[in-house]
Design a protein around this motif. Structure first.
Motif, PDB file in Angstrom:
ATOM      1  N   ALA A 228       0.828  -1.206   0.000  1.00  0.00           N
ATOM      2  CA  ALA A 228       0.000   0.000   0.000  1.00  0.00           C
ATOM      3  C   ALA A 228       0.862   1.256   0.000  1.00  0.00           C
ATOM      4  N   ILE A 229       1.934   1.255   0.815  1.00  0.00           N
ATOM      5  CA  ILE A 229       2.800   2.428   0.868  1.00  0.00           C
ATOM      6  C   ILE A 229       3.576   2.579  -0.441  1.00  0.00           C
ATOM      7  N   GLY A 230       4.149   1.469  -0.908  1.00  0.00           N
ATOM      8  CA  GLY A 230       4.909   1.510  -2.155  1.00  0.00           C
ATOM      9  C   GLY A 230       4.054   2.002  -3.302  1.00  0.00           C
ATOM     10  N   GLU A 235       2.975   6.060  -7.269  1.00  0.00           N
ATOM     11  CA  GLU A 235       1.996   6.851  -8.019  1.00  0.00           C
ATOM     12  C   GLU A 235       2.305   8.338  -7.937  1.00  0.00           C
ATOM     13  N   GLN A 236       2.906   8.748  -6.821  1.00  0.00           N
ATOM     14  CA  GLN A 236       3.318  10.145  -6.706  1.00  0.00           C
ATOM     15  C   GLN A 236       4.664  10.358  -7.378  1.00  0.00           C
ATOM     16  N   GLY A 237       5.370   9.276  -7.648  1.00  0.00           N
ATOM     17  CA  GLY A 237       6.683   9.399  -8.278  1.00  0.00           C
ATOM     18  C   GLY A 237       7.704  10.073  -7.389  1.00  0.00           C
ATOM     19  N   ILE A 238       7.645   9.832  -6.086  1.00  0.00           N
ATOM     20  CA  ILE A 238       8.484  10.568  -5.148  1.00  0.00           C
ATOM     21  C   ILE A 238       9.533   9.690  -4.495  1.00  0.00           C
ATOM     22  N   GLY A 239       9.596   8.415  -4.852  1.00  0.00           N
ATOM     23  CA  GLY A 239      10.537   7.503  -4.201  1.00  0.00           C
ATOM     24  C   GLY A 239      11.985   7.812  -4.535  1.00  0.00           C
ATOM     25  N   VAL A 240      12.876   7.571  -3.583  1.00  0.00           N
ATOM     26  CA  VAL A 240      14.311   7.674  -3.824  1.00  0.00           C
ATOM     27  C   VAL A 240      14.984   6.436  -3.249  1.00  0.00           C
TER      28      VAL A 240
ATOM     29  N   LEU B   9       5.913   0.887 -13.353  1.00  0.00           N
ATOM     30  CA  LEU B   9       7.036   0.464 -12.506  1.00  0.00           C
ATOM     31  C   LEU B   9       7.989  -0.410 -13.315  1.00  0.00           C
ATOM     32  N   THR B  10       9.296  -0.206 -13.139  1.00  0.00           N
ATOM     33  CA  THR B  10      10.247  -1.133 -13.741  1.00  0.00           C
ATOM     34  C   THR B  10      10.222  -2.431 -12.942  1.00  0.00           C
ATOM     35  N   ILE B  11      10.870  -3.452 -13.466  1.00  0.00           N
ATOM     36  CA  ILE B  11      10.853  -4.753 -12.807  1.00  0.00           C
ATOM     37  C   ILE B  11      11.503  -4.661 -11.423  1.00  0.00           C
ATOM     38  N   GLY B  12      12.519  -3.796 -11.288  1.00  0.00           N
ATOM     39  CA  GLY B  12      13.189  -3.640  -9.995  1.00  0.00           C
ATOM     40  C   GLY B  12      12.285  -2.982  -8.968  1.00  0.00           C
ATOM     41  N   GLN B  13      11.584  -1.948  -9.385  1.00  0.00           N
ATOM     42  CA  GLN B  13      10.671  -1.272  -8.460  1.00  0.00           C
ATOM     43  C   GLN B  13       9.545  -2.214  -8.036  1.00  0.00           C
ATOM     44  N   PHE B  14       8.999  -2.926  -9.034  1.00  0.00           N
ATOM     45  CA  PHE B  14       7.914  -3.866  -8.748  1.00  0.00           C
ATOM     46  C   PHE B  14       8.411  -4.961  -7.813  1.00  0.00           C
ATOM     47  N   SER B  15       9.643  -5.393  -8.050  1.00  0.00           N
ATOM     48  CA  SER B  15      10.257  -6.424  -7.215  1.00  0.00           C
ATOM     49  C   SER B  15      10.279  -6.007  -5.741  1.00  0.00           C
ATOM     50  N   ASP B  40       8.326  -3.055 -23.667  1.00  0.00           N
ATOM     51  CA  ASP B  40       8.882  -2.195 -24.708  1.00  0.00           C
ATOM     52  C   ASP B  40       9.355  -3.068 -25.862  1.00  0.00           C
ATOM     53  N   ALA B  41       8.796  -2.817 -27.035  1.00  0.00           N
ATOM     54  CA  ALA B  41       9.099  -3.670 -28.184  1.00  0.00           C
ATOM     55  C   ALA B  41      10.570  -3.559 -28.580  1.00  0.00           C
ATOM     56  N   ALA B  42      11.146  -2.386 -28.421  1.00  0.00           N
ATOM     57  CA  ALA B  42      12.532  -2.180 -28.863  1.00  0.00           C
ATOM     58  C   ALA B  42      13.530  -2.781 -27.874  1.00  0.00           C
ATOM     59  N   THR B  43      13.329  -2.519 -26.583  1.00  0.00           N
ATOM     60  CA  THR B  43      14.341  -2.910 -25.596  1.00  0.00           C
ATOM     61  C   THR B  43      13.992  -4.201 -24.861  1.00  0.00           C
ATOM     62  N   GLY B  44      12.742  -4.604 -24.914  1.00  0.00           N
ATOM     63  CA  GLY B  44      12.326  -5.775 -24.164  1.00  0.00           C
ATOM     64  C   GLY B  44      12.073  -5.482 -22.690  1.00  0.00           C
ATOM     65  N   TYR B  45      12.244  -4.225 -22.281  1.00  0.00           N
ATOM     66  CA  TYR B  45      11.999  -3.858 -20.875  1.00  0.00           C
ATOM     67  C   TYR B  45      10.549  -4.178 -20.486  1.00  0.00           C
ATOM     68  N   ARG B  46      10.415  -4.772 -19.290  1.00  0.00           N
ATOM     69  CA  ARG B  46       9.084  -5.074 -18.766  1.00  0.00           C
ATOM     70  C   ARG B  46       8.630  -3.932 -17.866  1.00  0.00           C
ATOM     71  N   TYR B  47       7.390  -3.520 -18.008  1.00  0.00           N
ATOM     72  CA  TYR B  47       6.833  -2.500 -17.119  1.00  0.00           C
ATOM     73  C   TYR B  47       5.549  -3.022 -16.485  1.00  0.00           C
ATOM     74  N   TYR B  48       5.501  -2.876 -15.152  1.00  0.00           N
ATOM     75  CA  TYR B  48       4.315  -3.282 -14.398  1.00  0.00           C
ATOM     76  C   TYR B  48       3.595  -2.021 -13.922  1.00  0.00           C
ATOM     77  N   THR B  49       2.388  -2.167 -13.379  1.00  0.00           N
ATOM     78  CA  THR B  49       1.690  -1.010 -12.827  1.00  0.00           C
ATOM     79  C   THR B  49       1.367  -1.271 -11.362  1.00  0.00           C
ATOM     80  N   THR B  50       1.114  -0.206 -10.649  1.00  0.00           N
ATOM     81  CA  THR B  50       0.784  -0.339  -9.223  1.00  0.00           C
ATOM     82  C   THR B  50      -0.488  -1.160  -9.020  1.00  0.00           C
ATOM     83  N   ASP B  51      -1.354  -1.206 -10.047  1.00  0.00           N
ATOM     84  CA  ASP B  51      -2.569  -2.015  -9.925  1.00  0.00           C
ATOM     85  C   ASP B  51      -2.260  -3.501  -9.830  1.00  0.00           C
ATOM     86  N   GLN B  52      -1.048  -3.900 -10.245  1.00  0.00           N
ATOM     87  CA  GLN B  52      -0.711  -5.328 -10.245  1.00  0.00           C
ATOM     88  C   GLN B  52      -0.111  -5.787  -8.918  1.00  0.00           C
TER      89      GLN B  52
END
Lengths: 280, 280
Positions: A228-230, A235-240, B9-15, B40-52
Motif C-alpha cells: 500500500a505504501i509503495g 503513483e506520486q513518483g516521489i521515491g528515492v 514500474l520497472t521490474i526492480g521497483q515492482f520487485s 517495450d518492443a525495442a528494448t524488451g523492458y518489462r513494465y508493471y503497474t501499481t494495480d498489479q
DNA sequence: TTGCTCCTCACGTCACGTGAGGTGGC
DNA sequence: TTGCTCCTCACGTCACGTGAGGTGGC
C-alpha cells in the motif's frame, strides 16, 4: 528355525519392505546415502539385508519431512547417538516452527481474500540524524523474525531501559526485498558514548525524508502495508533510493487478536515532492 | 495530488514492492502467470503497474504455501470470484490436512527414535476363500487414509451391520509399496447375494496362506510393523507373491492415546515352510 | 560519459521419475 | 525356454538461481 539375521534381499524385496521405490534406492546408492550390503560385481545387482530395514525407514521418514539428503546422510552416518539426535532435533525444531508459520500463513491468506484492500494514511516526515546502538547482519526472509527477536533482545539488554531514547527499529536494504536476502540493521536510539560489547556497534542513523505509514496487524501481513505504501509512493513518483525503515511501537493490547503489532513503516522519498502526501 | 492510479514500474521497483525477485518475475512472465502491463518492443523492458501489486502479493503468498504454478494461474485467471475462492479453499484444505499429518509425523518420529525396536509375534494361518463386497481403486500413498475412510464407510452402509460376517479389511498390490501408488481393494465379508450399487462389487477373497502380525498403534506407524513382519518373512525365506492383507480390528480404547488402532497385517507365505513361525 | 538497470540465453540445482535398450536369474 | 527382475545411461520435471555477455536509460 533357520532364520538368518542378515538375510539377503533384492532391490524389489527391499523396496516392498521400506516403501522406497527401486529408482529411489538406486539414487540413494548413487549419492551414498543408503548403500547395498553387497553388489554383484558381474551383474551389478544390488543386494540389501534385513538389518538395513530400520535405517531405510528412518531415511524415508526424514525425507517425508523434507529433510535434505545431506542432513539425512549426517543422521545415518553419525556413529555417536548424541550427535545423531542433535541433527534430528534441530530439524524437527525447524519443522515445528515452519508448521506454526504455515498455519498462520493459511489463516492470514483466508483473511487477505475476504478483507477489503488496505487504505493507509501516509504522512511525510523528516527524521533528524540520530545516535543509536545497532546490530547488523545479512539475513534471509525466512529467518528475519527469529533474527530480529534475538538482535532486539541483545540491544535492549546492552542499552538499558534508562538510556533508551525511543522505540527500537530496523533498516532493510533493497536486496532484502528484491532477492529475499540482504543486509538488515536493528537499532535502538541512545546517547550512550561508552563502548558496547558483543555484536552491538554504535551507529549514527542518517537524517532522512520519509513517507510514513502505520501497520497495525500481524507481522505476517506486513507485505500488505508495504504494498500500500509503495503504491502511493510510486503513483506520486516521489521515491528515492535508500533503505526502508521500520520502528516497532509495540502491540495493540486492545485488539482481540493477541498478535496485533503496531509497526511504523517509512519509505525514503524526495522532500521536494512532499506536497503529494499529507504532513505530519 | 498528481497520483496516477496505474503508475508504471520497472521490474526492480515492482520487485521491491512484491518481494518477488526479478528472476522470478521474468519466470512468471515466461509461463504466463503474471504478465507485465507493458513490454517495450525495442528494448524488451518489462513494465508493471501499481494495480498489479495486489495480484502479485496473492501469487507470492500462494507460492509460499507451495501451491503449484498451474493452480496459482487458475486462481489469478478466474474471472468468477466464486470459482477463485473454490480453488483456494481446496488448496487451503489440503494444506491444513498436510499440516496435521506432518505434525503427527514429527511426533511419531520422535517416538521412533527413542522407543525400542518392535518385536512382533508372528503366526501362521490359512484363510479360506471368503465371499465379500469390495471397492477397488488405484490409490497413492498420500491419499490412502482418506480413500480408505470413504470406501469403508460406503461398504458399511451397503452391506449393513446384520449381514456383515467379520471385520473389514483391505488388499494392497506390491506396486502400492514399491512405487507409492497401486491397486488397493477395501472389503467387508458378507454372504449377501443381491446386487450391490455404487462403487461396490462382489468379490471372492481367495484362500491364502499367511504370516499374520498384529499392529497396535497409530496408523502412521504401520511401516514399523510392516518392516518387522517383512524382516521375519525374509529371514525365513518363506515369502511368496501376492497382495498384502490388512484387517481392521478397531481402536484400542484402553490406550491413553486416542489414535491407537488394532490392525492385523497378513503377508502371503509358502505353507510348506510354516514350521519357521508359530502356529495360530 | 559513467554506472546502474535491464535484457536474453544457457546451464545448474534438487530429488528423483520415465523411458530406452539390454542382460541376468529362477 | 519364457518372462519377470534387474541393470545403465540419458533425459525430463519443477521453479526458479546463477553467471555470461551485452544493451539501454537517466
Amino acid at each position: 528355525m533357520d532364520g538368518r539375521p542378515g538375510a539377503r534381499l533384492t532391490i524389489g524385496q527391499f523396496s516392498r519392505m521400506t516403501y522406497l521405490s527401486a529408482t529411489t534406492l538406486r539414487h540413494y546408492h548413487a549419492v551414498g546415502l543408503l548403500e547395498p550390503a553387497e553388489v554383484d560385481a558381474a551383474t551389478g545387482y544390488r543386494y540389501y539385508t534385513t538389518d538395513q530395514i530400520a535405517d531405510a525407514h528412518v531415511v524415508r521418514r526424514l525425507r517425508d519431512l523434507d529433510m535434505p539428503i545431506e542432513e539425512v546422510r549426517a543422521v545415518v552416518r553419525a556413529g555417536d547417538p548424541a550427535a545423531r539426535d542433535a541433527v534430528i532435533a534441530a530439524h524437527l525444531g525447524a519443522m515445528e516452527r515452519r508448521l506454526r508459520t504455515t498455519a498462520a500463513a493459511v489463516a492470514s491468506l483466508r483473511e487477505l481474500l475476504t478483507a477489503p484492500v488496505d487504505v493507509l494514511d501516509l504522512q511525510y516526515r523528516r527524521d533528524a540524524q540520530t545516535p543509536t546502538w545497532a546490530i547488523g547482519a545479512d539475513v534471509g526472509h525466512d529467518e528475519i523474525r527469529e533474527w530480529a527477536r534475538g538482535a532486539l533482545w541483545e540491544l535492549a539488554r546492552a542499552v538499558g531501559a534508562r538510556q533508551r531514547n525511543g522505540p527500537a527499529g530496523a533498516l532493510y536494504e533493497p536486496a532484502f526485498f528484491e532477492e529475499g536476502r540482504g543486509r538488515v540493521v536493528a537499532f535502538v536510539p541512545t546517547a550512550r558514548d561508552d563502548a558496547p560489547s558483543g555484536r552491538v556497534r554504535p551507529l549514527e542513523l542518517p537524517a532522512a525524508d520519509l513517507a510514513v505509514g502505520i501497520h497495525r496487524g500481524r507481522l505476517g501481513d506486513l507485505d500488505r502495508s508495504y504494498g500500500a505504501i509503495g503504491r502511493v509512493v510510486a503513483e506520486q513518483g516521489i521515491g528515492v533510493d535508500g533503505p526502508i525503515r521500520e520502528r516497532f511501537l509495540g502491540r495493540d493490547r486492545t485488539a482481540a487478536d493477541p498478535d496485533v503489532h503496531v509497526v511504523e513503516v517509512a519509505w525514503p522519498v524526495d522532500p521536494q515532492f512532499r506536497v503529494g502526501i499529507s504532513q505530519a
